[in-house]
Design a protein around this motif. Structure first.
Motif, PDB file in Angstrom:
ATOM      1  N   GLY A  85       0.696  -1.532  -0.062  1.00 19.18           N
ATOM      2  CA  GLY A  85      -0.452  -0.584   0.156  1.00 19.18           C
ATOM      3  C   GLY A  85       0.635   0.833  -0.082  1.00 19.18           C
ATOM      4  N   PHE A  86       1.666   1.521   0.225  1.00 24.18           N
ATOM      5  CA  PHE A  86       2.745   1.979  -0.056  1.00 24.18           C
ATOM      6  C   PHE A  86       2.898   3.301  -1.686  1.00 24.18           C
ATOM      7  N   HIS A  87       3.187   3.576  -1.702  1.00 21.63           N
ATOM      8  CA  HIS A  87       3.932   4.466  -2.720  1.00 21.63           C
ATOM      9  C   HIS A  87       4.837   6.242  -1.948  1.00 21.63           C
ATOM     10  N   PHE A  88       5.945   5.593  -2.474  1.00 29.73           N
ATOM     11  CA  PHE A  88       6.574   6.656  -1.996  1.00 29.73           C
ATOM     12  C   PHE A  88       6.719   8.268  -3.300  1.00 29.73           C
ATOM     13  N   THR A  89       6.613   9.238  -2.891  1.00 32.17           N
ATOM     14  CA  THR A  89       6.273  10.268  -4.576  1.00 32.17           C
ATOM     15  C   THR A  89       7.761  11.042  -3.714  1.00 32.17           C
ATOM     16  N   SER A  90       8.648  11.051  -2.873  1.00 36.48           N
ATOM     17  CA  SER A  90      10.004  11.749  -2.883  1.00 36.48           C
ATOM     18  C   SER A  90      10.538  11.995  -2.306  1.00 36.48           C
ATOM     19  N   HIS A  91      11.179  11.924  -2.411  1.00 38.17           N
ATOM     20  CA  HIS A  91      12.946  11.446  -1.174  1.00 38.17           C
ATOM     21  C   HIS A  91      14.385  12.627  -1.414  1.00 38.17           C
ATOM     22  N   SER A  92      14.953  13.230  -0.494  1.00 42.78           N
ATOM     23  CA  SER A  92      15.244  13.508  -0.498  1.00 42.78           C
ATOM     24  C   SER A  92      16.196  13.702   0.705  1.00 42.78           C
ATOM     25  N   ARG A 108      14.108  13.615   3.865  1.00 40.39           N
ATOM     26  CA  ARG A 108      12.868  14.110   3.400  1.00 40.39           C
ATOM     27  C   ARG A 108      11.992  12.832   2.883  1.00 40.39           C
ATOM     28  N   LEU A 109      11.159  12.228   3.203  1.00 45.36           N
ATOM     29  CA  LEU A 109      10.582  11.645   2.616  1.00 45.36           C
ATOM     30  C   LEU A 109       8.906  12.235   2.721  1.00 45.36           C
ATOM     31  N   SER A 110       8.257  11.338   1.887  1.00 49.38           N
ATOM     32  CA  SER A 110       6.605  11.711   1.314  1.00 49.38           C
ATOM     33  C   SER A 110       5.897  10.606   0.386  1.00 49.38           C
ATOM     34  N   GLY A 111       5.174  10.518   1.090  1.00 51.79           N
ATOM     35  CA  GLY A 111       4.725   9.318  -0.164  1.00 51.79           C
ATOM     36  C   GLY A 111       2.571   9.600   0.398  1.00 51.79           C
ATOM     37  N   LYS A 112       2.486   8.000   0.846  1.00 47.74           N
ATOM     38  CA  LYS A 112       1.593   7.775   0.574  1.00 47.74           C
ATOM     39  C   LYS A 112       0.287   6.251   0.900  1.00 47.74           C
ATOM     40  N   CYS A 113      -0.165   6.004   1.492  1.00 49.04           N
ATOM     41  CA  CYS A 113      -0.153   3.775   2.252  1.00 49.04           C
ATOM     42  C   CYS A 113      -1.697   4.443   1.862  1.00 49.04           C
ATOM     43  N   HIS A 114      -2.100   4.142   1.141  1.00 55.69           N
ATOM     44  CA  HIS A 114      -3.559   3.357   0.372  1.00 55.69           C
ATOM     45  C   HIS A 114      -4.052   5.049   0.164  1.00 55.69           C
ATOM     46  N   SER A 115      -4.966   5.497   0.811  1.00 57.16           N
ATOM     47  CA  SER A 115      -5.655   6.876   0.817  1.00 57.16           C
ATOM     48  C   SER A 115      -4.751   7.786   1.310  1.00 57.16           C
ATOM     49  N   THR A 167       7.948   0.700  13.585  1.00 55.11           N
ATOM     50  CA  THR A 167       6.721   0.504  13.726  1.00 55.11           C
ATOM     51  C   THR A 167       6.207   1.142  12.993  1.00 55.11           C
ATOM     52  N   PHE A 168       6.742   2.771  12.733  1.00 55.23           N
ATOM     53  CA  PHE A 168       4.792   3.952  11.999  1.00 55.23           C
ATOM     54  C   PHE A 168       5.172   3.136  10.617  1.00 55.23           C
ATOM     55  N   PHE A 169       5.988   2.510   9.915  1.00 57.53           N
ATOM     56  CA  PHE A 169       5.342   2.016   9.083  1.00 57.53           C
ATOM     57  C   PHE A 169       4.852   1.103   9.072  1.00 57.53           C
ATOM     58  N   ARG A 170       4.801  -0.224   9.621  1.00 57.69           N
ATOM     59  CA  ARG A 170       3.933  -1.496  10.403  1.00 57.69           C
ATOM     60  C   ARG A 170       2.814  -0.778  10.806  1.00 57.69           C
ATOM     61  N   SER A 171       2.089  -0.019  11.729  1.00 59.72           N
ATOM     62  CA  SER A 171       1.069   0.299  12.344  1.00 59.72           C
ATOM     63  C   SER A 171       0.339   1.149  10.946  1.00 59.72           C
ATOM     64  N   LEU A 172       1.124   1.907  10.286  1.00 57.38           N
ATOM     65  CA  LEU A 172       0.473   2.771   8.716  1.00 57.38           C
ATOM     66  C   LEU A 172      -0.188   2.192   8.091  1.00 57.38           C
ATOM     67  N   SER A 173       0.374   0.649   8.058  1.00 54.42           N
ATOM     68  CA  SER A 173       0.094  -0.144   7.136  1.00 54.42           C
ATOM     69  C   SER A 173      -1.242  -0.885   7.352  1.00 54.42           C
ATOM     70  N   THR A 174      -1.304  -1.139   8.859  1.00 52.48           N
ATOM     71  CA  THR A 174      -1.916  -2.060   9.297  1.00 52.48           C
ATOM     72  C   THR A 174      -3.368  -0.951   9.091  1.00 52.48           C
ATOM     73  N   TYR A 175      -3.216   0.409   9.845  1.00 49.65           N
ATOM     74  CA  TYR A 175      -4.224   1.454   9.814  1.00 49.65           C
ATOM     75  C   TYR A 175      -4.795   2.034   8.560  1.00 49.65           C
ATOM     76  N   ALA A 176      -3.834   2.301   7.679  1.00 48.95           N
ATOM     77  CA  ALA A 176      -4.235   2.445   6.322  1.00 48.95           C
ATOM     78  C   ALA A 176      -5.347   1.544   5.321  1.00 48.95           C
TER      79      ALA A 176
END
Length: 287
Positions: A85-92, A108-115, A167-176
Motif C-alpha cells: 500500500g506504500f507509494h513514495f512520491t519524493s525523497h531527498s 525527507r520522505l513523502s508518500g501515501k499508504c493507500h489513500s 513501528t511507524f510503517f508497520r502500524s500505518l500499513s495496518t491502519y491504512a
C-alpha cells in the motif's frame, strides 16, 4: 711505414670489430625477444583479448532485453506497492557530517499508504565498527492528515519520541488498510442500496446512515471508528445508534431497543460486511 702507425690502425680496427660484435649481439637479442613475443606472448594476449571481448558481448544486452528487464522491474515494484500500500512520491537526503567511521544524513520522505498521505523528516546516524554498520534515527518528525484524530496523534507523538520508523510503517500499513476497507465498504453499500444508504460526510467519513423505506423517520446510524493506540495496534470499533420516531418507539419499544445489541452480536458472528448487509435487508423489509 712506422710500426706505431700500424699499431694505431690495428687498435682502431679491433675497437670497431668489438663495437660491431656488441651491436650484432644486441640486434640478435632484440630479434629474439620480438620473435618470442610474436609467437607466444602476443598470441596469448590476442586470445585473452578475444575471451574478454566475447564476455563483453555476452554481457551486453540488446534494447529489447533492456526493455523487458525494465518492464519486469516495474511489475515487481507495482506488486510491492499493491501488497504494502506504500507509494513514495519524493525523497531527498543531505549529508550533514562524514568521518572515517560515521555518517550523518538528513532525510525527507513523502508518500501515501493507500489513500493516507504522510511526510517524514529524520536524521540518520550510521556508524561502522569493523565490518558491522549500525544506524540510529533521531529528530523524527511526522505529518499526517489523520493526525486530527486524537488516537493517531498520540501514536505519532510516541513514535517521534522513540524514533521508531519500523513501528511507524508497520502500524500505518495496518491502519491504512482498515481505513481503505471502510471506504470501500461504504462505497459498496451506497452503490448497492442508494435509496437506503446515506453518506453525510462522504466516503472519508466514519459513519453511514440507513433510512427505512417503509417507516418514515426511522434511521439507523452505523459508526465505524478505527482505533490506533500508542503502541501502534489498530482495532476497528463499530456501533449502531437508532433514531426512532416517537410513535414507532411507543409501538415497538422492545424490538427497537434490542437493535444495537443484535447488531454487535451479528458483527461477532458474521463479520462487518455481512452484519451490515443483514441489517439493511431487515430495514428494507420493514420487519
Amino acid at each position: 711505414m712506422d710500426e706505431s702507425i700500424f699499431k694505431d690502425y690495428e687498435d682502431e680496427i679491433q675497437a670497431l670489430e668489438e663495437e660491431i660484435r656488441l651491436l650484432t649481439e644486441e640486434y640478435e637479442d632484440i630479434r629474439h625477444e620480438s620473435t618470442f613475443y610474436s609467437d607466444e606472448e602476443i598470441l596469448k594476449s590476442i586470445k585473452s583479448f578475444q575471451r574478454e571481448a566475447q564476455g563483453e558481448t555476452k554481457g551486453h544486452q540488446s534494447p529489447s532485453d533492456l526493455k523487458a528487464q525494465l518492464e519486469s522491474l516495474e511489475a515487481d515494484l507495482s506488486f510491492l506497492m499493491e501488497f504494502t500500500g506504500f507509494h513514495f512520491t519524493s525523497h531527498s537526503k543531505k549529508t550533514v557530517e562524514r568521518t572515517a567511521n560515521r555518517t550523518v544524513q538528513k532525510h525527507r520522505l513523502s508518500g501515501k499508504c493507500h489513500s493516507l498521505p504522510f511526510q517524514l523528516e529524520f536524521q540518520l546516524l550510521e556508524m561502522q565498527n569493523n565490518e558491522k554498520v549500525s544506524g540510529v534515527v533521531s529528530d523524527l518528525s511526522i505529518v499526517m492528515e489523520s493526525r486530527e484524530d486524537s488516537n493517531v496523534s498520540k501514536f505519532v507523538s510516541r513514535t517521534e519520541e522513540h524514533g521508531d520508523l519500523l513501528t511507524f510503517f508497520r502500524s500505518l500499513s495496518t491502519y491504512a488498510e482498515w481505513y481503505e476497507h471502510r471506504r470501500h465498504t461504504f462505497l459498496h453499500f451506497k452503490a448497492k442500496y442508494p435509496d437506503i444508504v446515506s453518506l453525510p460526510e462522504g466516503l472519508l467519513g466514519d459513519f453511514i446512515i440507513l433510512r427505512s423505506p417503509k417507516v418514515s423517520g426511522l434511521e439507523l446510524l452505523i459508526v465505524w471508528k478505527i482505533h490506533l493506540d500508542e503502541e501502534g495496534t489498530t482495532t476497528p470499533v463499530l456501533d449502531l445508534l437508532p433514531k426512532v420516531p416517537e410513535q414507532v418507539l411507543e409501538q415497538r419499544m422492545g424490538s427497537m431497543e434490542s437493535i444495537p445489541g443484535s447488531f454487535r452480536g451479528a458483527l461477532r458472528l458474521l463479520g462487518i460486511e455481512a452484519a451490515i448487509e443483514n441489517l439493511i435487508r431487515v430495514l428494507g423489509s420493514g420487519e
